[in-house]
Design a protein around this motif. Structure first.
Motif: not given
Length: 476
Positions: A116, A119-120, A122-127, A130, A228, A231
């Protein structure tokens, strides 16, 4: 009055414990931020679990990880994410809800899912990607133009980092000894503290950016959690909008961070970045090496061809010059003969003309000399007569004027003396002392003598001067 039915506090606490134990008998998966781990000397942990909304804590609860569970969780977490548990991480906890009479409601942590956490990240990376794209700065640093030979490098790293050591060793160890000017801006490169540390060094570099061609951020290898920070939106924005090209070599990760994606150039390791910089020098140097090999032969060939061409031109030039000289020589001889003939003819004609002119001048000169002599004699006689008459007339005029002056001067002196005496009498009458003797006084205020333009006003202090005394007065 009878005492109502009641319970002791312990009874109430026991009832709550039983109720919670019956109601929450199973375990649950809960997401929360581990604000502080709070590990004790005995090996137990009592983490503070929080949930934030808009950077404010809206829920806080006590957690418990017993020693045997913590050792297992820590080992499993490190095997997957290559980092130990630490404060500030968002985690997925496998928990059991408990109640303790002294410590209130809490969560007993049985396990933590390390996947998890990945995954968090990765979410920070995508946000972050964007958000940078929406602001139009995602490729800003990549659109910069780097110097043709980037040799002045500002390096953000740690002095004792192996990655920094490898990078500098490779740059300075090339067989051709390419020269790089490097300056280290030391910073923390792992974890949350790296965000501000790297940003602070970027601000320092920006103040002296004219001294550098590029910025290089390098670190050794590490796990995903340790990276991290790369990111983070604020750090990524600082790199994207930096006025110099930013090069990164920050680890062995196969999943590139945002900072690597938006940088001007990224390398998997510091060594890769060093090889990239060296390749720029090598690409520029290769044509020079090739040229150095070909240049001697080409120069020799060019010189031989030029020499042959020069010899041909020299021979052709000599032939042309000889032909031109012969032609000019013949032409010159013809012109000399023609000139000699023309000169002889002109000389003969000129001699005739000169002889005629000589005779004419001789006869004319005699006549002119006689005429001028007569004119001079007449002029001398005329001047003698008129000069004597003019002298007599001027002498008579001067004598007449002297006689008149002798007669007029005594009378003129007498008239002028009378005028001076009258002026002296008038000046004595105008003397202020004489006027004061006649009973007059001089009255002044702070502006001067009273007059039509300077009249006394109420309250003015006046000074009155007479022949005998000086008085002061005040106007009422």
């Amino acid at each position: 009055m009878e005492t109502p039915a009641h319970f002791t506090l312990k009874q109430v606490a026991e009832s709550i414990r039983k109720t919670i134990a019956e109601r929450y008998s199973r375990t649950y998966w809960v997401t929360a931020e581990m604000h502080k781990l709070n590990q004790t000397r005995k090996g137990h942990c009592y983490p503070e679990l929080v949930q934030k909304e808009d950077a404010s804590i809206v829920v806080e609860m006590r957690g418990t990880i017993w020693k045997q569970n913590f050792e297992r969780i820590q080992q499993k977490f490190f095997e997957i994410v290559k980092e130990p548990l630490h404060d500030g991480m968002e985690l997925l906890f496998h928990v059991k809800i408990t109640y303790h009479p002294l410590y209130n409601i809490g969560l007993e942590i049985i396990d933590i899912d390390p996947n998890y956490t990945l995954g968090a990240l990765q979410r920070e990376r995508q946000e972050t990607l964007e958000r940078l794209n929406k602001e139009g700065i995602l490729n800003s640093n990549q659109n910069l133009e780097m110097a043709l030979v980037p040799k002045r490098l500002a390096i953000i790293s740690q002095a004792d980092s192996k990655g920094y050591s490898d990078f500098v060793t490779l740059l300075n160890g090339h067989p051709k000894r390419y020269h790089f000017n490097t300056f280290l801006f030391e910073a923390t490169l792992q974890g949350d503290t790296a965000i501000k540390s790297i940003q602070d060094q970027l601000k320092r570099i920006q103040k002296v950016q004219q001294h550098f061609d590029a910025v290089v951020i390098i670190r050794g290898g590490g796990g995903e959690i340790g990276m991290h920070c790369y990111n983070n939106y604020e750090l990524a924005k600082a790199i994207a909008t930096f006025p110099l090209p930013v090069l990164t070599g920050i680890g062995h990760s196969t999943n590139l961070t945002v900072c690597e994606l938006i940088a001007f150039r990224n390398g998997i390791t510091p060594s890769d970045m060093a090889y990239f910089l060296l390749s720029i020098f090598e690409e520029l140097d290769a044509p020079l090496d090739e040229a150095l090999m070909k240049l001697p032969k080409q120069i020799q060939h060019l010189l031989q061809g030029t020499k042959n061409q020069f010899d041909q031109l020299t021979r052709a030039f000599q032939q042309e010059v000889q032909a031109a000289l012969l032609l000019e020589k013949n032409t010159f001889h013809g012109m000399v003969k023609d000139f000699e003939f023309q000169v002889k003819h002109k000389m003969t004609h000129s001699n005739q003309i000169l002889t005629e002119l000589r005779n004419k001048i001789r006869s004319s000169s005699f006549y002119l000399i006689e005429t001028q002599r007569n004119r001079q004699e007449n002029s001398v006689n005329f001047l003698q007569v008129h000069t004597k008459a003019a002298s007599n007339s001027a002498r008579q005029t001067i004598n007449t004027q002297i006689t008149q002056l002798i007669r007029i001067l005594p009378r003129t002196f007498e008239m002028e003396w009378t005028k001076l005496e009258q002026s002296e009498i008038h000046l004595k009458l105008m003397d202020p002392t004489v006027i004061l003797q006649r009973g007059y006084a001089i009255v002044t205020n702070e502006k001067g003598v009273l007059s039509a333009k300077n009249q006394a006003a109420s309250g003015d202090e006046l000074k009155i001067v007479t022949e005998a005394q000086e008085l002061k007065a005040k106007v009422k």
